[in-house]
Scaffold this motif. Structure first.
Motif, PDB file in Angstrom:
ATOM      1  N   GLU A   1      13.417  -3.632  -0.616  1.00  0.00           N
ATOM      2  CA  GLU A   1      13.115  -2.330  -0.736  1.00  0.00           C
ATOM      3  C   GLU A   1      12.727  -1.945   0.524  1.00  0.00           C
ATOM      4  OE1 GLU A   1       9.703  -1.893  -3.416  1.00  0.00           O
ATOM      5  OE2 GLU A   1      10.878  -2.754  -5.365  1.00  0.00           O
ATOM      6  N   ARG A   2      12.808  -2.511   1.357  1.00  0.00           N
ATOM      7  CA  ARG A   2      12.486  -2.543   2.789  1.00  0.00           C
ATOM      8  C   ARG A   2      13.620  -1.780   3.523  1.00  0.00           C
ATOM      9  NH1 ARG A   2       8.935  -7.303   5.140  1.00  0.00           N
ATOM     10  NH2 ARG A   2       9.148  -6.278   6.918  1.00  0.00           N
ATOM     11  N   GLN A   3      13.252  -0.455   4.197  1.00  0.00           N
ATOM     12  CA  GLN A   3      14.222   0.349   4.721  1.00  0.00           C
ATOM     13  C   GLN A   3      14.332  -0.497   6.488  1.00  0.00           C
ATOM     14  OE1 GLN A   3      16.141   2.687   4.059  1.00  0.00           O
ATOM     15  NE2 GLN A   3      15.226   2.783   1.904  1.00  0.00           N
ATOM     16  N   PRO A   4      15.677  -0.305   7.018  1.00  0.00           N
ATOM     17  CA  PRO A   4      15.713  -1.177   8.172  1.00  0.00           C
ATOM     18  C   PRO A   4      14.476  -0.754   9.582  1.00  0.00           C
ATOM     19  CG  PRO A   4      17.686  -0.172   7.677  1.00  0.00           C
ATOM     20  CD  PRO A   4      16.642   0.447   6.766  1.00  0.00           C
ATOM     21  N   TYR A   5      13.821   0.532   9.074  1.00  0.00           N
ATOM     22  CA  TYR A   5      12.876   0.918  10.076  1.00  0.00           C
ATOM     23  C   TYR A   5      11.471   0.343  10.098  1.00  0.00           C
ATOM     24  CZ  TYR A   5      11.804   4.320   6.452  1.00  0.00           C
ATOM     25  OH  TYR A   5      11.615   4.909   5.143  1.00  0.00           O
ATOM     26  N   VAL A   6      11.337  -0.447   8.851  1.00  0.00           N
ATOM     27  CA  VAL A   6       9.957  -0.944   8.810  1.00  0.00           C
ATOM     28  C   VAL A   6       9.473  -2.261   9.620  1.00  0.00           C
ATOM     29  CG1 VAL A   6       8.838  -2.650   7.025  1.00  0.00           C
ATOM     30  CG2 VAL A   6       9.906  -0.374   6.299  1.00  0.00           C
ATOM     31  N   ASP A   7      10.836  -2.937   9.983  1.00  0.00           N
ATOM     32  CA  ASP A   7      10.421  -3.972  11.049  1.00  0.00           C
ATOM     33  C   ASP A   7      10.008  -3.546  12.189  1.00  0.00           C
ATOM     34  OD1 ASP A   7      11.108  -6.105   9.568  1.00  0.00           O
ATOM     35  OD2 ASP A   7      13.221  -6.119   9.920  1.00  0.00           O
ATOM     36  N   PHE A   8      10.601  -2.158  12.826  1.00  0.00           N
ATOM     37  CA  PHE A   8      10.313  -1.640  13.955  1.00  0.00           C
ATOM     38  C   PHE A   8       8.865  -1.157  13.732  1.00  0.00           C
ATOM     39  CE2 PHE A   8       9.654   2.464  16.415  1.00  0.00           C
ATOM     40  CZ  PHE A   8       9.687   1.875  17.780  1.00  0.00           C
ATOM     41  N   TYR A   9       8.168  -0.502  12.822  1.00  0.00           N
ATOM     42  CA  TYR A   9       6.864  -0.244  12.607  1.00  0.00           C
ATOM     43  C   TYR A   9       5.874  -1.267  12.337  1.00  0.00           C
ATOM     44  CZ  TYR A   9       8.029   4.789  13.182  1.00  0.00           C
ATOM     45  OH  TYR A   9       8.279   5.846  13.561  1.00  0.00           O
ATOM     46  N   LEU A  10       6.432  -2.490  11.533  1.00  0.00           N
ATOM     47  CA  LEU A  10       5.687  -3.725  11.667  1.00  0.00           C
ATOM     48  C   LEU A  10       5.494  -4.127  13.017  1.00  0.00           C
ATOM     49  CD1 LEU A  10       4.293  -5.765   9.812  1.00  0.00           C
ATOM     50  CD2 LEU A  10       6.530  -6.712   9.552  1.00  0.00           C
ATOM     51  N   ALA A  11       6.371  -4.144  13.891  1.00  0.00           N
ATOM     52  CA  ALA A  11       6.321  -4.541  15.252  1.00  0.00           C
ATOM     53  C   ALA A  11       5.223  -3.697  16.098  1.00  0.00           C
ATOM     54  CB  ALA A  11       7.676  -4.713  15.777  1.00  0.00           C
ATOM     55  N   GLN A  12       5.234  -2.464  15.927  1.00  0.00           N
ATOM     56  CA  GLN A  12       4.155  -1.654  16.317  1.00  0.00           C
ATOM     57  C   GLN A  12       3.046  -1.932  16.005  1.00  0.00           C
ATOM     58  OE1 GLN A  12       4.346   0.806  18.641  1.00  0.00           O
ATOM     59  NE2 GLN A  12       6.641   0.861  19.108  1.00  0.00           N
ATOM     60  N   SER A  13       2.824  -2.132  14.692  1.00  0.00           N
ATOM     61  CA  SER A  13       1.427  -2.580  14.219  1.00  0.00           C
ATOM     62  C   SER A  13       0.754  -3.563  14.917  1.00  0.00           C
ATOM     63  CB  SER A  13       1.493  -2.558  12.611  1.00  0.00           C
ATOM     64  OG  SER A  13       2.003  -1.549  11.919  1.00  0.00           O
ATOM     65  N   TYR A  14       1.802  -4.684  14.879  1.00  0.00           N
ATOM     66  CA  TYR A  14       1.399  -6.102  15.440  1.00  0.00           C
ATOM     67  C   TYR A  14       1.022  -5.637  17.221  1.00  0.00           C
ATOM     68  CZ  TYR A  14       2.621  -9.143  11.773  1.00  0.00           C
ATOM     69  OH  TYR A  14       2.536 -10.194  10.598  1.00  0.00           O
ATOM     70  N   LEU A  15       1.884  -4.848  17.753  1.00  0.00           N
ATOM     71  CA  LEU A  15       1.586  -4.753  19.277  1.00  0.00           C
ATOM     72  C   LEU A  15       0.200  -3.838  19.384  1.00  0.00           C
ATOM     73  CD1 LEU A  15       2.796  -4.461  22.070  1.00  0.00           C
ATOM     74  CD2 LEU A  15       3.700  -2.453  21.653  1.00  0.00           C
ATOM     75  N   ASN A  16       0.006  -3.061  18.342  1.00  0.00           N
ATOM     76  CA  ASN A  16      -1.459  -2.190  18.580  1.00  0.00           C
ATOM     77  C   ASN A  16      -2.537  -3.108  18.181  1.00  0.00           C
ATOM     78  OD1 ASN A  16      -0.827   0.795  19.621  1.00  0.00           O
ATOM     79  ND2 ASN A  16       1.045   0.367  17.982  1.00  0.00           N
ATOM     80  N   SER A  17      -2.241  -3.914  17.443  1.00  0.00           N
ATOM     81  CA  SER A  17      -3.414  -4.940  17.008  1.00  0.00           C
ATOM     82  C   SER A  17      -3.622  -6.232  17.866  1.00  0.00           C
ATOM     83  CB  SER A  17      -3.254  -5.204  15.457  1.00  0.00           C
ATOM     84  OG  SER A  17      -2.053  -6.240  15.552  1.00  0.00           O
ATOM     85  N   GLY A  18      -2.907  -6.165  19.038  1.00  0.00           N
ATOM     86  CA  GLY A  18      -2.944  -7.079  20.064  1.00  0.00           C
ATOM     87  C   GLY A  18      -2.303  -8.667  19.998  1.00  0.00           C
TER      88      GLY A  18
ATOM     89  N   ASN B   1       0.905  -9.997  20.403  1.00  0.00           N
ATOM     90  CA  ASN B   1       2.080  -9.769  21.061  1.00  0.00           C
ATOM     91  C   ASN B   1       3.310 -10.570  20.776  1.00  0.00           C
ATOM     92  OD1 ASN B   1       0.861  -7.939  22.571  1.00  0.00           O
ATOM     93  ND2 ASN B   1       0.504  -9.312  24.346  1.00  0.00           N
ATOM     94  N   GLU B   2       3.245 -11.930  20.239  1.00  0.00           N
ATOM     95  CA  GLU B   2       4.132 -12.445  19.624  1.00  0.00           C
ATOM     96  C   GLU B   2       4.661 -12.211  18.631  1.00  0.00           C
ATOM     97  OE1 GLU B   2       5.972 -15.035  21.060  1.00  0.00           O
ATOM     98  OE2 GLU B   2       4.733 -14.530  22.914  1.00  0.00           O
ATOM     99  N   LYS B   3       4.086 -11.702  17.609  1.00  0.00           N
ATOM    100  CA  LYS B   3       4.600 -10.958  16.311  1.00  0.00           C
ATOM    101  C   LYS B   3       5.392  -9.881  16.434  1.00  0.00           C
ATOM    102  CE  LYS B   3       4.442 -12.701  12.604  1.00  0.00           C
ATOM    103  NZ  LYS B   3       5.384 -13.402  11.986  1.00  0.00           N
ATOM    104  N   ALA B   4       4.814  -8.957  17.416  1.00  0.00           N
ATOM    105  CA  ALA B   4       5.388  -7.772  17.854  1.00  0.00           C
ATOM    106  C   ALA B   4       6.700  -7.989  18.552  1.00  0.00           C
ATOM    107  CB  ALA B   4       4.512  -7.191  18.726  1.00  0.00           C
ATOM    108  N   ARG B   5       6.785  -8.863  19.301  1.00  0.00           N
ATOM    109  CA  ARG B   5       8.038  -9.332  19.887  1.00  0.00           C
ATOM    110  C   ARG B   5       8.928  -9.690  19.005  1.00  0.00           C
ATOM    111  NH1 ARG B   5       6.230 -12.470  23.226  1.00  0.00           N
ATOM    112  NH2 ARG B   5       6.089 -11.262  25.241  1.00  0.00           N
ATOM    113  N   GLU B   6       8.686 -10.558  18.065  1.00  0.00           N
ATOM    114  CA  GLU B   6       9.490 -11.117  16.889  1.00  0.00           C
ATOM    115  C   GLU B   6      10.300 -10.042  16.298  1.00  0.00           C
ATOM    116  OE1 GLU B   6       8.971 -13.353  12.572  1.00  0.00           O
ATOM    117  OE2 GLU B   6       7.734 -13.787  14.290  1.00  0.00           O
ATOM    118  N   TYR B   7       9.452  -8.937  15.951  1.00  0.00           N
ATOM    119  CA  TYR B   7       9.997  -8.042  14.986  1.00  0.00           C
ATOM    120  C   TYR B   7      10.569  -6.963  15.838  1.00  0.00           C
ATOM    121  CZ  TYR B   7       7.873  -9.568  10.759  1.00  0.00           C
ATOM    122  OH  TYR B   7       7.826 -10.526   9.798  1.00  0.00           O
ATOM    123  N   PHE B   8      10.469  -6.653  17.019  1.00  0.00           N
ATOM    124  CA  PHE B   8      11.281  -5.747  17.939  1.00  0.00           C
ATOM    125  C   PHE B   8      12.457  -6.299  18.201  1.00  0.00           C
ATOM    126  CE2 PHE B   8       7.065  -3.895  19.638  1.00  0.00           C
ATOM    127  CZ  PHE B   8       7.122  -2.764  19.285  1.00  0.00           C
TER     128      PHE B   8
END
Length: 245
Positions: free
Chosen positions: A162-179, A181-188
């Motif tokens: 059910e996940r649209q392709p853009y979800v990974d980008f916003y998941l990365a943003q959420s990880y990035l803004n929560s500090g 970085n490694e998970k943010a990098r993975e999803y970007f």
């Protein structure tokens, strides 16, 4: 829960695990005493670093004086001149090293602070009267309100089909803004390889992570990828590349 003092020690020793990093950032947001201790330790570390630089500077100057004083008075004038120059070069190298360390670190911090902005929600419209109770809506409501840990939880609960392709980008943003970085990098990186949108944006935010981590090579790599194939923040990317060289 892990002892807060241990958590602070691990942070300043660069030994936080991924789970500890998440807990650390949660405490910074929710625990006033923990935030106060963190600010105190950070200020103390900065003061110690400045004191060490001043001590090193004093030692280098003293070292030069000792070298000059210990040169035998019978030393030929030409040799004396060469020895004095050598001592001065040592001093300059030491002072330049200190300046490089402080200036380089400050440059990365300044570039990050001047260019990092949270990416807005441009894909999911949220209205007050909306009765859509989907996980995606809950995730984006949390994202827009700055509750990134809840956004991460909701995005991750969404079934993969059910996940649209853009979800990974916003998941990365959420990880990035929560500090985290490694998970943010993975999803970007996942967005870059698997999605059709937000590719240039992902290169940009990977560059921001690299700047935050003072990784010049990584920042240059991502910024060049962006400028060579995408328009998002292209002019800013070119300016940063120039500043890094």
């Amino acid at each position: 829960m892990m002892d807060k003092e241990v958590l602070l020690t691990n942070y300043f020793s660069n030994r936080l695990t991924q789970d500890e990093e998440q807990l650390f950032n949660e405490l910074l947001e929710s625990d006033v005493d923990f935030k106060a201790k963190f600010d105190f330790e950070q200020d103390l570390k900065r003061a110690i670093k400045n004191k060490e630089n001043q001590d090193l500077k004093s030692r280098l100057v003293s070292f030069e004086k000792e070298i000059v004083k210990e040169i035998p008075k019978s030393t030929p004038k030409k040799s004396y001149r060469y020895l004095a120059i050598a001592a001065s070069v040592l001093i300059l190298m030491g002072l330049a090293w200190m300046g490089y360390q402080d200036g380089s670190s400050s440059k990365y911090e300044d570039l990050y602070a001047a260019n990092f902005r949270e990416y807005p929600n441009t894909v999911f419209t949220i209205t007050r009267g909306d009765t859509n109770g989907s996980l995606e809506r809950e995730a984006f409501v949390a994202y827009e309100s700055g509750n990134y840990f809840l956004a991460i939880e909701k995005f991750n609960q969404m079934p993969s089909e059910e996940r649209q392709p853009y979800v990974d980008f916003y998941l990365a943003q959420s990880y990035l803004n929560s500090g985290t970085n490694e998970k943010a990098r993975e999803y970007f990186e996942k967005t870059i390889t698997k999605a059709d949108t937000f590719i240039g944006e992902s290169h940009w935010y990977l560059a921001m992570i690299a700047l935050k981590e003072k990784d010049k090579e990584g920042a240059e790599h991502e910024l060049k990828k962006l400028t060579e194939g995408y328009d998002f923040n292209k002019e800013k990317a070119l300016v940063i590349l120039k500043e890094l060289n």
